[in-house]
Design a protein around this motif. Sequence first.
Motif, mmCIF file in Angstrom:
data_model
loop_
_atom_site.group_PDB
_atom_site.id
_atom_site.type_symbol
_atom_site.label_atom_id
_atom_site.label_comp_id
_atom_site.label_asym_id
_atom_site.label_seq_id
_atom_site.Cartn_x
_atom_site.Cartn_y
_atom_site.Cartn_z
ATOM 1 N N PRO A 219 29.500 21.589 -5.560
ATOM 2 C CA PRO A 219 29.010 22.677 -4.704
ATOM 3 C C PRO A 219 30.096 23.255 -3.818
ATOM 4 O O PRO A 219 30.138 24.469 -3.597
ATOM 5 C CB PRO A 219 27.902 21.998 -3.883
ATOM 6 N N TYR A 220 30.979 22.407 -3.288
ATOM 7 C CA TYR A 220 32.052 22.917 -2.439
ATOM 8 C C TYR A 220 32.953 23.870 -3.220
ATOM 9 O O TYR A 220 33.277 24.966 -2.742
ATOM 10 C CB TYR A 220 32.890 21.777 -1.874
ATOM 11 N N ILE A 221 33.384 23.438 -4.418
ATOM 12 C CA ILE A 221 34.268 24.277 -5.240
ATOM 13 C C ILE A 221 33.590 25.599 -5.560
ATOM 14 O O ILE A 221 34.204 26.676 -5.447
ATOM 15 C CB ILE A 221 34.644 23.550 -6.547
ATOM 16 N N MET A 222 32.332 25.547 -5.938
ATOM 17 C CA MET A 222 31.631 26.772 -6.336
ATOM 18 C C MET A 222 31.441 27.710 -5.152
ATOM 19 O O MET A 222 31.649 28.930 -5.264
ATOM 20 C CB MET A 222 30.275 26.414 -6.956
ATOM 21 N N ASP A 223 31.059 27.159 -3.999
ATOM 22 C CA ASP A 223 30.867 27.997 -2.809
ATOM 23 C C ASP A 223 32.180 28.608 -2.345
ATOM 24 O O ASP A 223 32.254 29.803 -2.039
ATOM 25 C CB ASP A 223 30.249 27.174 -1.668
ATOM 26 N N ARG A 224 33.212 27.780 -2.288
ATOM 27 C CA ARG A 224 34.520 28.264 -1.849
ATOM 28 C C ARG A 224 35.081 29.297 -2.837
ATOM 29 O O ARG A 224 35.688 30.295 -2.431
ATOM 30 C CB ARG A 224 35.470 27.079 -1.717
#
Length: 238
Positions: A219-224
Amino acid sequence: MRHAGRLLGVLALAVLCLQLWFAGRIALMNWVAPQSTSFQRSEVLRLAKEKHQVAWAQQWVDDDQLPRTLKRAVIASEDDSFATHGGVDWDALKGAWAKNEKAQARAEARKAKAPAKVVGGSTITQQLAKNLFLSGERTLLRKGQELIITLMLEGLLSKQRILEIYLNSVEWGEGLFGAQAAARHYFRMDASRLGSFEAARLAVMLPAPKRYERQPGSPYIMDRAGLIAGRMNSAQLP
């Protein structure tokens, strides 16, 4: 006194010769791509020692085959003033220093271990200087040498060439170096075919590729990546 003077003279000459060697190597990079970097060679030794094998992926891609999507994503994520600064973004460096000072003060107040990172805010050129020639130790002497090499890179190479070398040599996972290897590993495509979101995901991984490669779709990678993709159009290419 004479003996001390001679020693200082020899030391100064050795330092000068070292700087000339760096300058010669960098000037040659206008025509000849570096076969490996200091960081890559240290990784080879580490992998051989720890795992008794070296899984390696890297393939050079010329500048005209590196997609503008990836260039814009990396600049937006890592160094948004790359096209205009002279190698060092002093404002970003001062901001990172202040942030690290606050983090260290909080750690001391809690009597906790101080954070390992001393200074951040490195530009793409500074990262390349460190990876090409230097060790990973964090000392003032190494930072000083990094600054000198950074200025040499900016003075002897074009911005386009600096970015080309960086994108072909930067780490994107354990034993995984360069845009082509990263695109093939994570997306099963050539780097030239990377779309905006794929490029943004790769750019987000750069600060800590060994950590992020375990969950490249987290989720962090996708959001960022979504945030970086939104900033890409304003990223200035050299």
